[in-house]
Scaffold this active site. Structure first.
Site, mmCIF file in Angstrom:
data_model
loop_
_atom_site.group_PDB
_atom_site.id
_atom_site.type_symbol
_atom_site.label_atom_id
_atom_site.label_comp_id
_atom_site.label_asym_id
_atom_site.label_seq_id
_atom_site.Cartn_x
_atom_site.Cartn_y
_atom_site.Cartn_z
ATOM 1 N N CYS A 224 44.316 -40.595 7.851
ATOM 2 C CA CYS A 224 44.088 -39.199 8.366
ATOM 3 C C CYS A 224 44.242 -39.439 9.978
ATOM 4 C CB CYS A 224 42.897 -38.149 7.549
ATOM 5 S SG CYS A 224 41.497 -39.590 8.292
ATOM 6 N N LYS B 46 78.854 -54.780 22.478
ATOM 7 C CA LYS B 46 80.440 -54.474 22.881
ATOM 8 C C LYS B 46 80.983 -55.877 22.083
ATOM 9 C CE LYS B 46 80.491 -53.246 26.786
ATOM 10 N NZ LYS B 46 80.050 -53.231 28.427
ATOM 11 N N ARG C 120 81.802 -58.103 31.734
ATOM 12 C CA ARG C 120 80.870 -56.839 31.601
ATOM 13 C C ARG C 120 79.637 -57.140 30.456
ATOM 14 N NH1 ARG C 120 84.249 -51.999 30.923
ATOM 15 N NH2 ARG C 120 86.221 -52.058 31.056
ATOM 16 N N GLY D 81 74.488 -48.294 31.475
ATOM 17 C CA GLY D 81 74.568 -48.103 32.953
ATOM 18 C C GLY D 81 73.426 -49.171 33.552
ATOM 19 N N MET E 116 73.278 -52.101 33.035
ATOM 20 C CA MET E 116 73.560 -53.851 34.016
ATOM 21 C C MET E 116 74.621 -53.874 34.438
ATOM 22 S SD MET E 116 71.721 -56.198 31.319
ATOM 23 C CE MET E 116 72.465 -55.648 29.410
ATOM 24 N N TYR F 21 48.898 -42.084 0.390
ATOM 25 C CA TYR F 21 49.034 -41.342 1.446
ATOM 26 C C TYR F 21 48.783 -40.832 2.776
ATOM 27 C CZ TYR F 21 44.604 -39.382 1.589
ATOM 28 O OH TYR F 21 43.327 -38.752 1.932
ATOM 29 N N SER G 71 39.428 -43.120 3.744
ATOM 30 C CA SER G 71 40.282 -42.629 4.512
ATOM 31 C C SER G 71 40.600 -43.253 6.126
ATOM 32 C CB SER G 71 40.748 -40.999 4.572
ATOM 33 O OG SER G 71 40.836 -40.374 4.849
ATOM 34 N N HIS H 194 41.367 -33.710 23.605
ATOM 35 C CA HIS H 194 41.224 -33.164 22.562
ATOM 36 C C HIS H 194 42.025 -31.998 22.681
ATOM 37 C CE1 HIS H 194 39.365 -29.167 21.946
ATOM 38 N NE2 HIS H 194 38.776 -29.523 21.152
HETATM 39 C C1 PEP Z 1 39.862 -40.160 13.271
HETATM 40 O O1 PEP Z 1 39.250 -40.761 13.312
HETATM 41 O O2 PEP Z 1 41.070 -41.365 12.805
HETATM 42 C C2 PEP Z 1 39.478 -39.448 12.586
HETATM 43 C C3 PEP Z 1 40.608 -39.022 12.118
HETATM 44 O O3 PEP Z 1 38.436 -38.642 12.777
HETATM 45 P P1 PEP Z 1 38.532 -38.237 14.488
HETATM 46 O O4 PEP Z 1 39.807 -37.757 15.184
HETATM 47 O O5 PEP Z 1 38.461 -35.949 13.647
HETATM 48 O O6 PEP Z 1 37.553 -38.717 14.615
#
Ligand code: PEP
Ligand code: MG
Length: 889
Positions: A848, A22, A91, A100, A102, A868, A780, A452
């Site tokens: 991944c 502000k 203020r 809102g 403070m 990636y 990965s 899961h």
């Molecule tokens: C991980 O562990 O990040 C992974 C991609 O494998 P998962 O989730 O299947 O254990």
């Protein structure tokens, strides 16, 4: 000595760290020559010093005196002057807006004497003067002296009841002067001290109260939710008051330079004649549309419109504005770059680019992956009625409505007959997969965002609310009960919002996402203006990003969808789902096999089935890399539950029955039972311990690839070995894969092109990355397991058990399973990247784990040089956009 106070003429919009949002913007408007009432800002440095020392830092009081004198000079009035008092507002204003959260105190400078002077200078308007004084007493009493606000509201209501009115405006000057006396008594009674008559004491106390409001419970909570650091402190703006409540030629309002809901250009906002700002907030009287100001006061309206255009051009963005008109003169009280909906963000960014105010790089920076995600999910109609019965974690966004079912077979059966169903479970297991696929949404009462249910639901783009622990789920009784006693039976309709984690009874109206329809190939959706804005920014993001985006997909359908959403390959194809359903029997045979021959027979029966799985996926991703991970989870996941089986065996014994199959199964389950299966026989360990298992999978992949090559396709399989801790493990498996590849090449007469690599999921693998890279063509990062193994947190349990306490205590601001812990796990990733590349410069690197689709984590992965990220198909567009934003940052 540190300078703590800055006149509005001293700073600018880039000084938010020091002056708060502000203060910085008031200074900017002052610099632009806009009509801002004179004032000054006490810096966040002063707040931090105050909070640290428990008192005003040295020199602050003197500086305030100097700047107050300058303000008095500029306004030609003195604070609290009994004849013509200068009044000020005090203020809060932190770097990030905390609406809102403070404190604010208006009309500081009024006392028993100056209230009379104010009435005289306000053309004898005593009502206005006493109304201003009672407002000060009320705000000061509640925010500075900590008196419950209702104490004042009740007294006001009593007075209105006595005068037989519900409208403040019906109270006379005498009524209000009487109310002032009542309020003063209430202040003395509830705070044990008289209201300070010394204007400077009022000011100092109000400033202190603003400093202290930084640490109120609600402010701390808000910062935690918004991930705002706790050590910034707030600035305090002391501004000379102007009044919108001094007659019909005065008023107050808010204005937006564009519609913050849709992004449309036009005049948006509200105006309230003869009123002060908090009347608008309190909703005492109805505002009129801002456009009506043109009729009420054309010259103020024209000046406001010119100012709005100037501010938008200057900030190059949507601005929101607070203003007051005092006797026909326009005053600017606040501006800032305005908050907006996801839809408005995309529209405004492209409009500004079209107007030449920003370039496309900046337009991409102005929208976020989280906003795109919001646009991609169906949502509940905001106007629809709803009855909330529970809240859980917002595990997978979207809006789902359906009949409640409590198990997978019922879900599949009801869905097959055309019902929309919501699968409700305490937790889900791989066994529930068919039901999860069939359901519109999934609701669990236990488990966190990497449970899961959450992971699988996100992968499928299925709406999911998990860990709604107020719900008592009685699967046997086929009902659940909410905390308020509402009982929902199987077949009853509920609605779940995976974006907010809310659960409603009954059906709430749902609206489809046009953006998804467009990504899915529905050309008609392309005519929509919002879809065009999104595609334009996505194209630009794709053009500038370095980071590639792949998808985690296990079926040809998911692979095809991921491709439509712009995935450049598959970064993780989990093979465990392929071992469930009809194939469970074969897996059982494999596990129960008593000799190598039986084992080989079971594997041979699985081989053609696996080959078909891979054929479809390689076809859907033809010409792009497909990383297939060999079997990872502990084997007991494919066998019946230990306890259930134990009960069955006991019952059979009691009845004198002895089914050898049950007994054999029970023995195997007992043998394979592990207290910590996540640390047990899983990943590469399975490949080493069960001869032929990984070879069978590798053969299935390579035979599928050979067939595709022969058919003129371009399959690019990458075989990935999970949970490797030692280079030796990878070498053992690699040798098997290479041997089988040679066999397949010979058998099919086809030259195979494939890669072998590994997941990096264990701290030991990180430390030996250099050695492991000797045998791996790619890494990965499995950051789900890497987070679990680094923190020592069980990913399936921890979020539902103690994470909320950790979040409350500030150990971390966000779950490390949701957004990468860059300080810890991130350092491991960076280490493995540099060691891996040192050993093998062309080592291909990706991620991944779930973090591959998380915006903040994506920026980190880009910064450490991964090639990636891989995420669920529905997050692919989000990841593309964030990779683009990261490249232009
Ligand atoms: C991980 O562990 O990040 C992974 C991609 O494998 P998962 O989730 O299947 O254990
Ligand atoms: Mg893993």
């Amino acid at each position: 000595m540190t300078k703590y106070v800055y006149d509005f003429t001293e700073g600018g919009k880039d000084d938010k760290d020091l002056l708060g949002g502000k203060g910085a913007n008031l200074a900017e408007m002052t610099k632009l020559g806009l009509p801002v009432p004179p004032g000054f800002t006490i810096s966040t440095d002063a707040c931090r010093a105050y909070l640290e020392q428990g008192q005003e830092p040295d020199g602050l009081a003197d500086e305030v005196s100097t700047y107050l004198a300058a303000m008095e000079e500029a306004r030609g009035k003195r604070l609290g002057d009994p004849h013509d008092p200068l009044l000020v507002s005090v203020r809060s204003g932190a770097k990030f807006s905390m609406p809102g959260m403070m404190e604010t105190v208006l009309n500081v400078g009024l006392n028993d004497e100056s209230v009379k002077g104010l009435a005289v200078v306000a053309d004898g308007n005593e009502r206005f003067a006493y109304d201003s004084y009672r407002r000060l007493l009320q705000m000061f009493g509640s925010t500075v002296l900590g008196i419950e606000a209702s104490v004042f509201h009740d007294a006001l209501d009593e007075l209105k009841a006595a005068r037989d009115t519900r409208n403040d405006l019906d109270l006379t000057a005498d009524d209000l002067s009487g109310l002032v006396e009542t309020y003063k008594k209430l202040v003395a009674e509830h705070s044990g001290r008289d209201f300070p008559q010394d204007p400077r004491e009022q000011l100092d106390m109000a400033v202190r109260a603003v400093f202290e409001s930084w640490n109120t419970e609600r402010a701390v909570l808000y910062r935690r939710q918004e991930r705002i650091p706790h050590d910034l402190g707030t600035a305090v703006n002391v501004c000379s008051m102007v009044f919108g409540n001094v007659g019909a030629d005065s008023g107050t309002g808010v204005a937006f330079t564009r519609d913050p809901a849709s992004g449309a250009q036009g005049v948006y906002g509200d105006y309230l004649q003869n009123a002060q700002g908090e009347d608008v907030v309190a909703g005492i009287r109805n505002t009129v549309p801002l456009a009506d100001l043109e009729q009420i006061d054309k010259s103020a309206y024209d000046e406001l419109l010119t100012t709005m255009a100037l501010l938008e051009g200057h900030y190059r963005d949507l601005c929101d504005i607070e203003f007051t008109v005092e006797h026909g003169k326009l005053w600017m009280l606040q501006t800032r770059v305005g908050k907006r909906t996801a839809e408005a963000a995309f529209r405004i960014a492209t409009q500004l680019a079209d107007q030449g105010l920003i370039d496309l790089d900046e337009a991409v920076a102005r929208v976020t992956g989280a906003q795109l995600a919001q646009l991609m999910f169906p949502r509940f109609d905001t106007d629809a009625e709803r009855t909330l019965i529970a809240r859980g974690m917002n595990a997978s966004p979207g809006a789902a409505v359906g009949r409640v079912v409590f198990d997978s077979p019922t879900a599949t059966e009801w869905a097959a007959r055309g019902d929309d169903v919501i699968l409700v479970r305490r937790t889900t297991t791989p066994d529930d997969l068919a039901g999860m696929v069939a359901a519109k949404g999934i609701l669990t009462s236990r488990g966190g965002k990497t449970s899961h249910a959450a992971v699988v639901a996100r992968g499928m783009g299925r709406t999911c609310v998990c860990g709604a622990d107020d719900l008592d789920v009685d699967v046997k009784g086929r009902r659940f009960t909410a905390a308020d006693g509402t009982v929902v039976e199987e077949g009853d309709v509920i609605s779940i919002d995976g974006t907010t984690g809310e659960v409603f009874v009954g059906a709430v109206e749902v609206v489809d996402s046009l953006v998804v329809r467009y990504f899915e190939g529905d050309e008609t959706a392309g005519g929509d203006e919002l879809v065009q804005a999104v595609t334009r920014l996505m194209e630009h993001a794709d053009g500038v990003r370095r980071l590639q985006v792949r998808a985690n997909a296990d079926t040809p359908e998911d692979a095809a969808r991921a491709r439509r959403f712009g995935a450049q390959g598959i970064g993780l194809c989990r093979t465990e789902h392929m071992f469930l359903g009809d194939r469970r029997e074969l897996v059982e045979r494999l596990i129960l096999a008593e000799d190598a021959k039986e084992q080989q027979a079971a594997l041979a029966a699985l081989l053609p089935l696996q080959r078909d799985d891979f054929t479809g996926i390689l076809e859907a991703m033809d010409g792009l890399p497909v990383t297939i991970r060999l079997l990872d989870p502990p084997l007991h996941e494919f066998l019946p539950d230990y306890t259930e089986l134990a009960v069955q065996v006991a019952l059979e014994e009691e009845r004198g029955e002895d089914d050898p199959h049950t007994r054999q199964l029970f023995d195997a389950v007992k043998r394979l039972h592990e207290d910590n299966p996540m640390l047990g026989l899983r990943g590469v360990r399975l490949g080493i311990v069960i001869p032929g298992l990984f070879t069978m999978q590798a053969r299935a992949i390579l035979e599928a690839a050979a067939a595709r090559t022969a058919a003129g396709g371009d399959p690019q399989p990458e075989i990935m070995i999970p949970l490797v801790a030692a280079p030796q493990e990878l070498e053992l498996m690699k040798a098997e894969v290479i041997a089988v590849a040679a066999e397949v090449e010979k058998e099919t007469g086809t030259k195979l092109r494939f890669k072998i690599g590994t997941m990096i999921e264990l701290p030991r693998a990180v430390m030996l990355a250099e050695e492991i890279a000797g045998s791996a063509e790619f890494f990965s990062f499995g950051t789900n397991d890497l987070t679990q193994m680094t923190w020592g947190f069980s990913r399936d349990d921890v979020e539902a058990s103690f994470f909320s306490t950790y979040l409350d205590k500030g150990v971390f601001a966000v779950s490390p399973f949701e957004s990468l812990d860059t300080e810890g796990v991130g350092k491991l990733v960076a280490h493995a990247v540099s060691k891996g590349r040192a050993a093998r410069p062309d080592l291909h690197l990706g991620v991944c784990g779930e973090h591959g689709g998380d915006p903040d984590s994506i920026h980190f992965f880009d910064s450490v040089g991964l090639d990636y990220v891989s995420c669920s198909p529905y997050r692919v567009p989000v990841a593309r956009l964030e990779a683009g934003r990261s490249a232009t940052a």
